[in-house]
Scaffold this motif. Structure first.
Motif, PDB file in Angstrom:
ATOM      1  N   MET A   1      34.033  48.466  28.667  1.00 33.25           N
ATOM      2  CA  MET A   1      33.017  49.116  29.451  1.00 33.25           C
ATOM      3  C   MET A   1      32.001  48.074  29.906  1.00 33.25           C
ATOM      4  O   MET A   1      31.518  47.304  29.106  1.00 33.25           O
ATOM      5  CB  MET A   1      32.354  50.211  28.632  1.00 33.25           C
ATOM      6  CG  MET A   1      31.076  50.652  29.290  1.00 33.25           C
ATOM      7  SD  MET A   1      30.538  52.328  29.234  1.00 33.25           S
ATOM      8  CE  MET A   1      31.715  53.368  29.787  1.00 33.25           C
ATOM      9  N   PRO A   2      31.652  48.078  31.215  1.00 34.20           N
ATOM     10  CA  PRO A   2      30.683  47.115  31.702  1.00 34.20           C
ATOM     11  C   PRO A   2      29.294  47.415  31.169  1.00 34.20           C
ATOM     12  O   PRO A   2      28.942  48.556  30.920  1.00 34.20           O
ATOM     13  CB  PRO A   2      30.730  47.277  33.222  1.00 34.20           C
ATOM     14  CG  PRO A   2      31.586  48.429  33.526  1.00 34.20           C
ATOM     15  CD  PRO A   2      32.229  48.895  32.270  1.00 34.20           C
ATOM     16  N   SER A   4      25.108  46.508  32.023  1.00 30.63           N
ATOM     17  CA  SER A   4      24.290  46.060  33.142  1.00 30.63           C
ATOM     18  C   SER A   4      22.880  45.788  32.671  1.00 30.63           C
ATOM     19  O   SER A   4      22.350  46.485  31.826  1.00 30.63           O
ATOM     20  CB  SER A   4      24.287  47.148  34.222  1.00 30.63           C
ATOM     21  OG  SER A   4      23.558  46.724  35.333  1.00 30.63           O
ATOM     22  N   LEU A  22      31.782  42.069  32.584  1.00 28.10           N
ATOM     23  CA  LEU A  22      33.067  42.726  32.778  1.00 28.10           C
ATOM     24  C   LEU A  22      34.121  42.097  31.884  1.00 28.10           C
ATOM     25  O   LEU A  22      34.051  40.899  31.592  1.00 28.10           O
ATOM     26  CB  LEU A  22      33.513  42.571  34.242  1.00 28.10           C
ATOM     27  CG  LEU A  22      32.543  43.075  35.296  1.00 28.10           C
ATOM     28  CD1 LEU A  22      32.899  42.493  36.655  1.00 28.10           C
ATOM     29  CD2 LEU A  22      32.563  44.585  35.337  1.00 28.10           C
ATOM     30  N   SER A  27      41.505  44.811  36.689  1.00 23.52           N
ATOM     31  CA  SER A  27      40.829  46.051  37.102  1.00 23.52           C
ATOM     32  C   SER A  27      39.312  45.873  37.187  1.00 23.52           C
ATOM     33  O   SER A  27      38.628  46.696  37.800  1.00 23.52           O
ATOM     34  CB  SER A  27      41.191  47.206  36.164  1.00 23.52           C
ATOM     35  OG  SER A  27      40.775  46.926  34.852  1.00 23.52           O
ATOM     36  N   SER A  28      38.789  44.807  36.632  1.00 18.25           N
ATOM     37  CA  SER A  28      37.351  44.538  36.740  1.00 18.25           C
ATOM     38  C   SER A  28      36.947  44.151  38.153  1.00 18.25           C
ATOM     39  O   SER A  28      35.765  44.229  38.513  1.00 18.25           O
ATOM     40  CB  SER A  28      36.949  43.428  35.772  1.00 18.25           C
ATOM     41  OG  SER A  28      37.048  43.881  34.446  1.00 18.25           O
ATOM     42  N   SER A  30      37.645  45.679  41.017  1.00 18.48           N
ATOM     43  CA  SER A  30      37.123  46.849  41.747  1.00 18.48           C
ATOM     44  C   SER A  30      35.773  47.274  41.181  1.00 18.48           C
ATOM     45  O   SER A  30      34.891  47.704  41.937  1.00 18.48           O
ATOM     46  CB  SER A  30      38.117  48.007  41.735  1.00 18.48           C
ATOM     47  OG  SER A  30      38.271  48.528  40.434  1.00 18.48           O
ATOM     48  N   THR A  31      35.581  47.131  39.885  1.00 18.21           N
ATOM     49  CA  THR A  31      34.278  47.431  39.286  1.00 18.21           C
ATOM     50  C   THR A  31      33.213  46.495  39.842  1.00 18.21           C
ATOM     51  O   THR A  31      32.083  46.912  40.113  1.00 18.21           O
ATOM     52  CB  THR A  31      34.346  47.307  37.749  1.00 18.21           C
ATOM     53  OG1 THR A  31      35.383  48.161  37.255  1.00 18.21           O
ATOM     54  CG2 THR A  31      33.026  47.681  37.101  1.00 18.21           C
ATOM     55  N   GLN A  34      32.250  47.700  43.339  1.00 22.60           N
ATOM     56  CA  GLN A  34      31.418  48.897  43.232  1.00 22.60           C
ATOM     57  C   GLN A  34      30.005  48.540  42.785  1.00 22.60           C
ATOM     58  O   GLN A  34      29.021  49.111  43.281  1.00 22.60           O
ATOM     59  CB  GLN A  34      32.038  49.883  42.249  1.00 22.60           C
ATOM     60  CG  GLN A  34      33.344  50.479  42.711  1.00 22.60           C
ATOM     61  CD  GLN A  34      34.083  51.187  41.580  1.00 22.60           C
ATOM     62  OE1 GLN A  34      33.566  51.364  40.483  1.00 22.60           O
ATOM     63  NE2 GLN A  34      35.325  51.585  41.852  1.00 22.60           N
ATOM     64  N   HIS A  35      29.896  47.592  41.874  1.00 24.30           N
ATOM     65  CA  HIS A  35      28.589  47.176  41.376  1.00 24.30           C
ATOM     66  C   HIS A  35      27.748  46.565  42.506  1.00 24.30           C
ATOM     67  O   HIS A  35      26.569  46.894  42.657  1.00 24.30           O
ATOM     68  CB  HIS A  35      28.758  46.176  40.228  1.00 24.30           C
ATOM     69  CG  HIS A  35      27.470  45.699  39.664  1.00 24.30           C
ATOM     70  ND1 HIS A  35      26.646  46.509  38.916  1.00 24.30           N
ATOM     71  CD2 HIS A  35      26.844  44.501  39.756  1.00 24.30           C
ATOM     72  CE1 HIS A  35      25.575  45.821  38.562  1.00 24.30           C
ATOM     73  NE2 HIS A  35      25.676  44.602  39.057  1.00 24.30           N
ATOM     74  N   ARG A  38      26.544  49.291  44.740  1.00 25.52           N
ATOM     75  CA  ARG A  38      25.501  50.076  44.091  1.00 25.52           C
ATOM     76  C   ARG A  38      24.164  49.328  44.084  1.00 25.52           C
ATOM     77  O   ARG A  38      23.121  49.903  44.339  1.00 25.52           O
ATOM     78  CB  ARG A  38      25.943  50.415  42.655  1.00 25.52           C
ATOM     79  CG  ARG A  38      25.078  51.408  41.946  1.00 25.52           C
ATOM     80  CD  ARG A  38      25.683  51.918  40.640  1.00 25.52           C
ATOM     81  NE  ARG A  38      26.251  50.886  39.788  1.00 25.52           N
ATOM     82  CZ  ARG A  38      27.560  50.709  39.582  1.00 25.52           C
ATOM     83  NH1 ARG A  38      28.442  51.497  40.149  1.00 25.52           N
ATOM     84  NH2 ARG A  38      27.989  49.749  38.790  1.00 25.52           N
ATOM     85  N   SER A  55      34.406  40.093  44.914  1.00 23.01           N
ATOM     86  CA  SER A  55      35.792  40.412  44.579  1.00 23.01           C
ATOM     87  C   SER A  55      36.635  39.145  44.458  1.00 23.01           C
ATOM     88  O   SER A  55      37.407  38.975  43.502  1.00 23.01           O
ATOM     89  CB  SER A  55      36.362  41.335  45.657  1.00 23.01           C
ATOM     90  OG  SER A  55      37.723  41.567  45.471  1.00 23.01           O
TER      91      SER A  55
END
Length: 139
Positions: A1-2, A4, A22, A27-28, A30-31, A34-35, A38, A55
């Protein structure tokens, strides 16, 4: 789980900088995108380019550093009002340093070319525990 954190130094007047830790897995990536979206917001003029370079840099950290062998990657995004700075901190590598590949027929290796094309400047430096790759995009 990331996880922040928001880091601000009010005495220095530094702009807010937000970072996320991360896992060093694909798969990190794409996280990370998104970060960035955001943090900057969908209306930010550099959000698409910042998400793309984050990315690419996180992908490189996972594939080419010890972060991809059970380690972590830290992504930091800062908006100074003039530039957006993206930093990726990885666990380092004993075998390679970031470089622009000059192999036009290769299947991969274009990530830093993308970063170089989109950013005003980019670079890397080592730390006692790994490496930081950074870039700055015009706002």
């Amino acid at each position: 789980m990331p996880s922040s954190d928001e880091n601000t130094d009010p005495q220095l007047g530094d702009p807010p900088s937000r970072q996320i830790s991360l896992r060093g897995i694909t798969s990190s990536v794409s996280t990370a995108r998104q970060h960035v979206r955001r943090i900057l917001g969908t209306g930010h003029p550099s959000v698409d380019d910042a998400a793309l370079v984050a990315s690419e840099l996180v992908t490189n950290a996972v594939l080419h550093s010890r972060s991809g062998q059970g380690g972590t990657v830290r992504l930091t995004v800062s908006d100074t009002g003039r530039v957006v700075r993206v930093e990726v901190t990885d666990d380092g590598s004993l075998f390679s340093a970031p470089y622009l590949r000059d192999e036009p027929c290769a299947e991969g290796g274009r990530g830093l070319h993308i970063v170089s094309a989109l950013c005003k400047q980019w670079g890397a430096y080592t730390t006692p525990t790994g490496r930081v790759i950074w870039c700055e995009l015009a706002r």
